[in-house]
Design a protein around this motif. Structure first.
Motif, PDB file in Angstrom:
ATOM      1  N   GLU A  93    -117.418  48.232  24.322  1.00  0.00           N
ATOM      2  CA  GLU A  93    -118.400  47.185  24.558  1.00  0.00           C
ATOM      3  C   GLU A  93    -117.793  46.025  25.350  1.00  0.00           C
ATOM      4  N   VAL A  94    -116.554  45.699  25.036  1.00  0.00           N
ATOM      5  CA  VAL A  94    -115.871  44.629  25.764  1.00  0.00           C
ATOM      6  C   VAL A  94    -115.741  45.004  27.238  1.00  0.00           C
ATOM      7  N   VAL A  95    -115.353  46.250  27.476  1.00  0.00           N
ATOM      8  CA  VAL A  95    -115.178  46.715  28.849  1.00  0.00           C
ATOM      9  C   VAL A  95    -116.512  46.706  29.595  1.00  0.00           C
ATOM     10  N   ARG A  96    -117.540  47.201  28.910  1.00  0.00           N
ATOM     11  CA  ARG A  96    -118.859  47.224  29.542  1.00  0.00           C
ATOM     12  C   ARG A  96    -119.300  45.800  29.912  1.00  0.00           C
ATOM     13  N   ALA A  97    -119.153  44.892  28.962  1.00  0.00           N
ATOM     14  CA  ALA A  97    -119.550  43.512  29.222  1.00  0.00           C
ATOM     15  C   ALA A  97    -118.769  42.946  30.395  1.00  0.00           C
ATOM     16  N   GLY A  98    -117.493  43.265  30.455  1.00  0.00           N
ATOM     17  CA  GLY A  98    -116.641  42.758  31.527  1.00  0.00           C
ATOM     18  C   GLY A  98    -117.110  43.253  32.876  1.00  0.00           C
ATOM     19  N   ILE A  99    -117.383  44.564  32.946  1.00  0.00           N
ATOM     20  CA  ILE A  99    -117.798  45.125  34.235  1.00  0.00           C
ATOM     21  C   ILE A  99    -119.157  44.567  34.636  1.00  0.00           C
ATOM     22  N   GLN A 100    -120.048  44.439  33.658  1.00  0.00           N
ATOM     23  CA  GLN A 100    -121.384  43.937  33.986  1.00  0.00           C
ATOM     24  C   GLN A 100    -121.378  42.464  34.367  1.00  0.00           C
ATOM     25  N   SER A 101    -120.311  41.767  33.986  1.00  0.00           N
ATOM     26  CA  SER A 101    -120.264  40.343  34.310  1.00  0.00           C
ATOM     27  C   SER A 101    -120.008  40.113  35.799  1.00  0.00           C
ATOM     28  N   VAL A 102    -119.526  41.142  36.494  1.00  0.00           N
ATOM     29  CA  VAL A 102    -119.293  40.994  37.929  1.00  0.00           C
ATOM     30  C   VAL A 102    -120.640  41.178  38.626  1.00  0.00           C
ATOM     31  N   SER A 103    -121.041  40.190  39.379  1.00  0.00           N
ATOM     32  CA  SER A 103    -122.410  40.228  39.914  1.00  0.00           C
ATOM     33  C   SER A 103    -122.544  41.331  40.951  1.00  0.00           C
ATOM     34  N   LYS A 104    -123.739  41.835  41.055  1.00  0.00           N
ATOM     35  CA  LYS A 104    -124.004  42.972  41.914  1.00  0.00           C
ATOM     36  C   LYS A 104    -123.670  42.659  43.372  1.00  0.00           C
ATOM     37  N   GLY A 105    -123.891  41.388  43.733  1.00  0.00           N
ATOM     38  CA  GLY A 105    -123.618  40.959  45.092  1.00  0.00           C
ATOM     39  C   GLY A 105    -122.179  41.226  45.513  1.00  0.00           C
ATOM     40  N   GLN A 106    -121.269  41.133  44.568  1.00  0.00           N
ATOM     41  CA  GLN A 106    -119.844  41.374  44.858  1.00  0.00           C
ATOM     42  C   GLN A 106    -119.644  42.815  45.316  1.00  0.00           C
ATOM     43  N   VAL A 107    -120.268  43.736  44.594  1.00  0.00           N
ATOM     44  CA  VAL A 107    -120.136  45.153  44.928  1.00  0.00           C
ATOM     45  C   VAL A 107    -120.789  45.402  46.298  1.00  0.00           C
ATOM     46  N   GLU A 108    -121.961  44.827  46.478  1.00  0.00           N
ATOM     47  CA  GLU A 108    -122.657  45.039  47.757  1.00  0.00           C
ATOM     48  C   GLU A 108    -121.839  44.490  48.910  1.00  0.00           C
ATOM     49  N   ALA A 109    -121.252  43.321  48.701  1.00  0.00           N
ATOM     50  CA  ALA A 109    -120.433  42.720  49.753  1.00  0.00           C
ATOM     51  C   ALA A 109    -119.240  43.603  50.081  1.00  0.00           C
ATOM     52  N   ALA A 110    -118.618  44.164  49.001  1.00  0.00           N
ATOM     53  CA  ALA A 110    -117.460  45.013  49.207  1.00  0.00           C
ATOM     54  C   ALA A 110    -117.849  46.248  50.010  1.00  0.00           C
ATOM     55  N   ARG A 111    -118.988  46.834  49.639  1.00  0.00           N
ATOM     56  CA  ARG A 111    -119.429  48.023  50.367  1.00  0.00           C
ATOM     57  C   ARG A 111    -119.734  47.673  51.823  1.00  0.00           C
ATOM     58  N   ALA A 112    -120.321  46.483  52.020  1.00  0.00           N
ATOM     59  CA  ALA A 112    -120.655  46.058  53.379  1.00  0.00           C
ATOM     60  C   ALA A 112    -119.401  45.880  54.220  1.00  0.00           C
ATOM     61  N   LEU A 113    -118.295  45.522  53.542  1.00  0.00           N
ATOM     62  CA  LEU A 113    -117.026  45.342  54.274  1.00  0.00           C
ATOM     63  C   LEU A 113    -116.365  46.678  54.556  1.00  0.00           C
ATOM     64  N   GLY A 114    -116.919  47.756  54.020  1.00  0.00           N
ATOM     65  CA  GLY A 114    -116.392  49.082  54.316  1.00  0.00           C
ATOM     66  C   GLY A 114    -115.450  49.631  53.270  1.00  0.00           C
ATOM     67  N   LEU A 115    -115.350  48.976  52.111  1.00  0.00           N
ATOM     68  CA  LEU A 115    -114.503  49.541  51.049  1.00  0.00           C
ATOM     69  C   LEU A 115    -115.236  50.725  50.422  1.00  0.00           C
ATOM     70  N   ASN A 116    -114.452  51.756  50.078  1.00  0.00           N
ATOM     71  CA  ASN A 116    -115.109  52.890  49.434  1.00  0.00           C
ATOM     72  C   ASN A 116    -115.269  52.616  47.936  1.00  0.00           C
ATOM     73  N   GLY A 117    -115.867  53.545  47.209  1.00  0.00           N
ATOM     74  CA  GLY A 117    -116.194  53.331  45.786  1.00  0.00           C
ATOM     75  C   GLY A 117    -114.980  52.961  44.952  1.00  0.00           C
ATOM     76  N   PHE A 118    -113.899  53.715  45.119  1.00  0.00           N
ATOM     77  CA  PHE A 118    -112.699  53.469  44.331  1.00  0.00           C
ATOM     78  C   PHE A 118    -112.073  52.119  44.668  1.00  0.00           C
ATOM     79  N   GLN A 119    -112.046  51.852  45.993  1.00  0.00           N
ATOM     80  CA  GLN A 119    -111.470  50.558  46.418  1.00  0.00           C
ATOM     81  C   GLN A 119    -112.299  49.396  45.879  1.00  0.00           C
ATOM     82  N   THR A 120    -113.609  49.564  45.877  1.00  0.00           N
ATOM     83  CA  THR A 120    -114.479  48.505  45.338  1.00  0.00           C
ATOM     84  C   THR A 120    -114.119  48.222  43.886  1.00  0.00           C
ATOM     85  N   LEU A 121    -113.971  49.318  43.155  1.00  0.00           N
ATOM     86  CA  LEU A 121    -113.661  49.171  41.739  1.00  0.00           C
ATOM     87  C   LEU A 121    -112.297  48.504  41.546  1.00  0.00           C
ATOM     88  N   ARG A 122    -111.303  48.987  42.305  1.00  0.00           N
ATOM     89  CA  ARG A 122    -109.932  48.533  42.088  1.00  0.00           C
ATOM     90  C   ARG A 122    -109.709  47.108  42.609  1.00  0.00           C
TER      91      ARG A 122
END
Lengths: 362, 393
Positions: free
Chosen positions: B279-308
Motif C-alpha cells: 500500500e505504501v508503494v502504491r500510494a508513492g507511485i500514485q503520488s507522482v502526477s500523471k503529467g510527469q509521466v506524459e512529459a517523460a514520454r513526450a521527451l522520448g523516454l521509454n517505459g522503463f526509463q520513465t519509471l526509473r
C-alpha cells in the motif's frame, strides 16, 4: 498563551492523582510509621486485611494441568491446587463459594504476579528451590505434593531410557525448574539435545503431539495429567527415570509473616485432619462428641488457635467441612477413580511411610 | 509584542509580564513531569526494597544454566545471563533483517501489481492486501506454525527437493563449508569489490560527461559476480554439505536447518508486513502526477526509463518515511515469536526474569534494546530520506 493554562491545570490534576496513587501503596505500611525500620512488623497483617476487605482471595493457578489446576469446559476451575485455594478461603471466610478469584498464570508470569501483589498466594504446582525462596521475593510455605521430573515419549519411538534421547528435540515449559534440570542432567551425562521452549503446557504438549519434539518433560504428575488430555493417551509412555526432586507447594510474598502462617497452617490443618481421621462427612459428628484435646484445639472448641492466626476459631473446622482433609483432596483429584490417577507414594502421611508430617496444632 | 515596551512607560510587574509567565509556566511543567517520574521511580524502589529486591544488574554475570534451542553464537548452559540475552538479541536481529529484505521485495511486487492494468493481477493484489492487512499477526503466525510448518511430513518421510529436506523438524538445505583455499578466495572477493567499485566510478564519470548515464550499479554488480564466479570455479573454496537422514536418531544431519519456529515467524512477518508495504508503494507511485509521466514520454523516454528516471525518484520521497515505520513495526512485531517458541529477545527475557527474579532490571534492558533497534533503523532511514530528498532551490 491562554491555550496553555487548561493544559497546565490538567497536568497539575494529573500529577496530584498520581501522587495519590503513589501515596496509597505506602500507606499500608505507614500507620505505624514510627520509622521505616519498623516496616516488616507493620506490614504483616496487610495481606490478610486486604483479603478481608476485598472479600476474596486472589489465587494464582494453573489452568492447563488436569488434576492440579484445570479450567473446565463450564468455566470453573478444578484440581488439587485449586482445592488448596478453596481451603485457604474457607479458613478465612467460612464457605469458600465465590470467595476465591482464580488468576490463570503461565510458569513465566507467576513470580512477577506474586511480587507485584496481583495475587495473594501462588498455588500453581511450583517447585521449591533455594534461589526462588531467596531471590524472587517469594516465600515457600509447605510442600503439598512431592514430585520429580520425568519424560514422556511416543511408544513407537523405542525410547526406554534417558540415554536413548541423545540428539533428540525436547519440548519444555519456559521459566520452569524442569528447564534447568534438563540442561543440568543432560550436560552431566553428556547427552546432546535441542530444547524447544514454550510459554505454556498447552503449546509445548501441542508441539510434542504434532511430532515437533521427540519428548516432553515436566514433573511426573504433570506428565500423567497431560497424557490424559492427549488425542491418543495410549500412544505415549512415561519413562521410569526421575531426574530431580520437585517439592510443590503454595508460595506467598516475602515479608508478611502472618499471611505466611495462615497459608502454612491451612496446609497443615488438612494433614492433621487426615491424621485424626476427620473428614468433611464426619466433622460435625466429631465436633459434637470428641473428647480428644488435640482435636478440640484443631476444631476450635478449646484454646484460641484461630485467633493466634488472626482468623476465627473455627478456621480448621471450615477447611475440613467445606473442602476436606488431605486424603479427600487427593482422592478427589488424583485418586484411583480419576483419569489422572497418581499413586500416593511419598505423598502419604508419615504414619503410612510417606513424607506428610504436620507440626502439632497447640 | 508587549516585550518591546518603551522604557519611559511604567515597568510591568512580573505577574503580568507575559515573558516571565511563560518561563514560569515552562519551568513548572518541567518540574511537574520530573516530579511524576520521580514519584513513580521512588514508589517502585520502595516497594522493591520492601520485597528485599533492590535494583542491581550484578545478576547478568551469573551462570544462566538453561539451554537455548537456536543460537547464532556459541552458547551453553554455563554461560552468563548476559550472553543468553545476547543470543536472544541476535535471533531477533536475524529474523528482523531477513524479514525487512523479503517484505520489501514482496511488498514492492504486490504494490506494483496493485496498479496493473491487467484486471486479474490487479484484483489478486487487492485481495492479497485486504485479506492479510486485516488478519491479526498473531493469528497468522499460529496459522503458519501449527497449520503449515508442523503439518509437514515427519522427519522419516521428509520431502526431498533437490537436496533440500522439508519436514516438521524444519527445512534443511545444502550449505557450503569453507575449504583450505577459502582464505585465498577471500582476497579474490576483495579484488572483485575493488574492480566493481572502479568500474562503477568510471561509468559514472563517463555518464556525467556525456549526459547519458549508464546503469552503473548493475554493471558493477555483474562484474563482481563474474569475478566471484571465476574464483569459485578455479579455487574451489567451498565444499557443499548436504543434509541427509540418519539411519538412527531424530533429526536431519548436515547442511543448514531453519527451524519451523523461525520459518513460521519469518513467513508470518514477511507476508503481513508486505501487505502494508504494498500500500505504501502504491500510494508513492500514485503520488507522482500523471503529467510527469506524459512529459517523460513526450521527451522520448521509454517505459522503463520513465519509471526509473522520473516516477521512481519522486515516488521514493513519499515512500521512505512510511516505509520506515513499517520496518520498525516488523522489528517490534517479531516479539510475537514468544507464541511459537522461537527464542527471540522476549522469549529469553521471560526465561531470565523467571529464573533470576529480576523483572524490573530485565524489562529496562529489553526496553533499551528495542529502543536502540528502532532509533538506529529510523536514523538510517532518515539519512536515506535526506539523501533522496528533492533539492530545493
Amino acid at each position: 498563551m491562554r491555550k496553555f493554562f487548561p493544559f497546565f491545570a490538567v497536568l497539575i490534576v494529573f500529577s496530584m492523582l498520581l501522587a495519590a496513587c503513589g501515596g496509597s501503596a505506602p500507606t499500608e505500611a505507614a500507620p505505624a510509621a514510627g520509622g521505616e525500620e519498623a516496616a516488616p512488623a507493620t506490614q504483616s497483617g496487610s495481606t490478610l486485611q486486604t483479603v478481608m476487605d476485598r472479600g476474596k482471595v486472589i489465587c494464582g493457578v494453573n489452568k492447563a494441568v488436569p488434576g492440579f489446576g484445570f479450567l473446565q469446559e463450564d468455566g470453573s476451575y478444578a484440581g488439587f491446587d485449586i482445592d488448596f485455594c478453596k481451603a485457604l478461603a474457607a479458613a478465612i471466610f467460612g464457605d469458600p463459594e465465590g470467595r476465591v478469584e482464580y488468576r490463570p498464570l503461565t510458569a513465566k508470569e507467576r513470580f512477577t504476579a506474586l511480587q507485584t501483589g496481583e495475587i495473594d498466594v501462588l498455588i500453581r504446582n511450583t517447585t521449591w528451590t533455594l534461589t526462588r525462596d531467596t531471590e524472587l521475593g517469594a516465600n515457600f510455605v509447605a510442600t503439598t505434593f512431592y514430585d520429580g521430573q520425568g519424560f514422556i515419549v511416543r511408544k513407537d519411538s523405542g525410547i526406554t531410557k534417558l540415554e536413548d534421547l541423545d540428539g533428540a528435540t525436547i519440548c519444555v515449559g519456559a521459566g520452569t525448574t524442569t528447564e534447568l534440570n534438563l540442561a543440568d542432567v543432560f550436560a552431566a551425562r553428556g547427552i546432546s539435545y535441542t530444547p524447544l521452549v514454550f510459554e505454556g503446557a498447552d503449546e509445548a504438549t501441542g508441539a510434542y503431539e504434532e511430532g515437533r519434539c521427540d519428548s516432553y518433560t515436566t514433573d511426573k504428575s504433570g506428565l500423567v495429567a497431560r497424557r490424559v488430555v492427549m488425542a491418543d493417551p495410549e500412544a505415549h509412555v512415561i519413562l521410569d527415570e526421575t531426574i530431580s526432586k520437585e517439592p510443590l507447594g503454595p508460595v506467598v510474598r516475602h515479608g508478611d509473616d502472618q499471611w505466611f502462617d495462615i497459608v502454612q497452617w491451612t496446609v497443615y490443618a488438612t494433614f492433621t485432619a487426615e491424621e485424626f481421621g476427620i473428614t468433611s462427612a464426619n466433622v460435625d459428628e466429631i465436633k459434637a462428641t470428641t473428647e480428644n484435646p488435640s482435636i478440640k484445639k484443631l476444631l476450635g472448641l478449646e484454646g484460641d488457635m484461630g485467633q493466634k492466626l488472626g482468623l476465627s476459631n473455627d478456621w480448621a473446622y471450615n477447611i475440613i467441612k467445606y473442602v476436606g482433609n488431605y486424603a479427600e483432596i487427593y482422592d478427589r483429584n488424583l485418586g484411583p477413580d480419576q483419569p489422572t490417577y497418581i499413586p500416593r507414594g511419598l505423598n502419604s502421611l508419615y504414619t503410612d511411610g510417606g513424607l506428610l508430617y504436620a507440626p502439632p496444632v497447640r | 509584542m508587549q516585550g518591546t515596551v518603551p522604557e519611559s512607560q511604567e515597568k510591568i510587574p512580573f505577574w503580568r509580564n507575559e515573558h516571565t509567565l511563560q518561563w514560569i509556566a515552562q519551568f513548572t511543567v518541567l518540574a511537574g513531569v520530573l516530579f511524576v517520574f520521580w514519584l513513580l521511580y521512588a514508589n517502585m524502589q520502595r516497594q522493591l526494597e520492601m520485597l528485599n529486591l533492590p535494583i542491581s544488574f550484578k545478576f547478568l554475570q551469573i551462570n544462566a544454566s538453561f539451554d537455548i534451542g537456536e543460537s547464532l553464537i556459541e552458547y551453553s548452559r554455563s554461560d552468563t545471563y548476559l550472553r543468553a540475552y545476547l543470543v536472544g538479541v541476535l535471533n531477533t536481529i536475524r529474523v528482523a533483517v531477513l524479514g525487512i529484505i523479503f517484505a520489501t521485495i514482496l511488498g514492492v511486487i504486490v504494490g506494483v501489481a496493485r496498479l496493473s492494468n491487467n484486471w486479474l493481477v490487479n484484483k489478486l493484489a487487492a485481495g492479497y492486501i485486504e485479506i492479510l492487512r486485516n488478519i491479526p499477526l498473531l493469528v497468522l503466525l499460529i496459522f503458519w506454525y501449527t497449520g503449515f510448518f508442523l503439518k509437514l511430513p515427519d522427519v522419516k518421510e521428509a520431502i526431498n527437493v533437490g537436496g533440500t529436506y522439508l519436514s516438521r523438524r524444519g527445512i534443511a538445505f545444502p550449505w557450503p563449508l569453507p575449504t583450505e583455499t577459502y582464505a585465498t578466495y577471500r582476497w579474490v572477493l576483495w579484488l572483485g569489490v575493488a574492480l566493481a567499485v572502479a568500474l562503477g566510478y568510471a561509468l559514472y564519470r563517463q555518464g556525467k560527461k556525456t549526459g547519458r548515464m549508464p546503469l552503473y550499479g548493475l554493471w558493477s554488480l555483474l562484474l563482481f559476480l563474474v569475478v566471484a564466479g571465476i574464483g569459485i570455479v578455479v579455487l574451489q573454496p567451498y565444499v557443499m554439505d548436504y543434509p541427509h537422514l540418519p539411519d538412527k536418531g531424530f533429526n536431519i544431519i548436515g547442511g543448514k536447518t531453519f527451524s519451523p519456529e523461525f520459518m513460521a515467524l519469518l513467513s508470518g512477518l514477511v507476508i503481513y508486513t508486505s501487505a502494508f508495504i504494498a500500500e505504501v508503494v502504491r500510494a508513492g507511485i500514485q503520488s507522482v502526477s500523471k503529467g510527469q509521466v506524459e512529459a517523460a514520454r513526450a521527451l522520448g523516454l521509454n517505459g522503463f526509463q520513465t519509471l526509473r528516471l522520473v516516477v521512481f525518484p519522486q515516488a521514493l520521497r513519499v515512500i521512505v518515511p512510511p516505509m520506515t515505520s513499517q520496518y520498525l513495526n516488523l522489528t517490534k512485531n517479531s516479539s510475537l515469536a514468544v507464541a511459537i517458541g522461537y527464542p527471540d529477545i522476549v522469549h529469553v527475557y521471560g526465561t531470565i526474569i523467571n529464573q533470576s527474579g529480576r523483572a524490573v532490571e530485565m524489562t529496562m534492558i529489553m526496553m533499551a534494546t528495542y529502543l536502540t533497534f528502532s532509533l538506529s533503523t529510523s536514523a538510517f532511514m532518515n539519512w536515506y530520506n535526506q539523501k533522496i530528498k528533492l533539492v530545493e532551490r
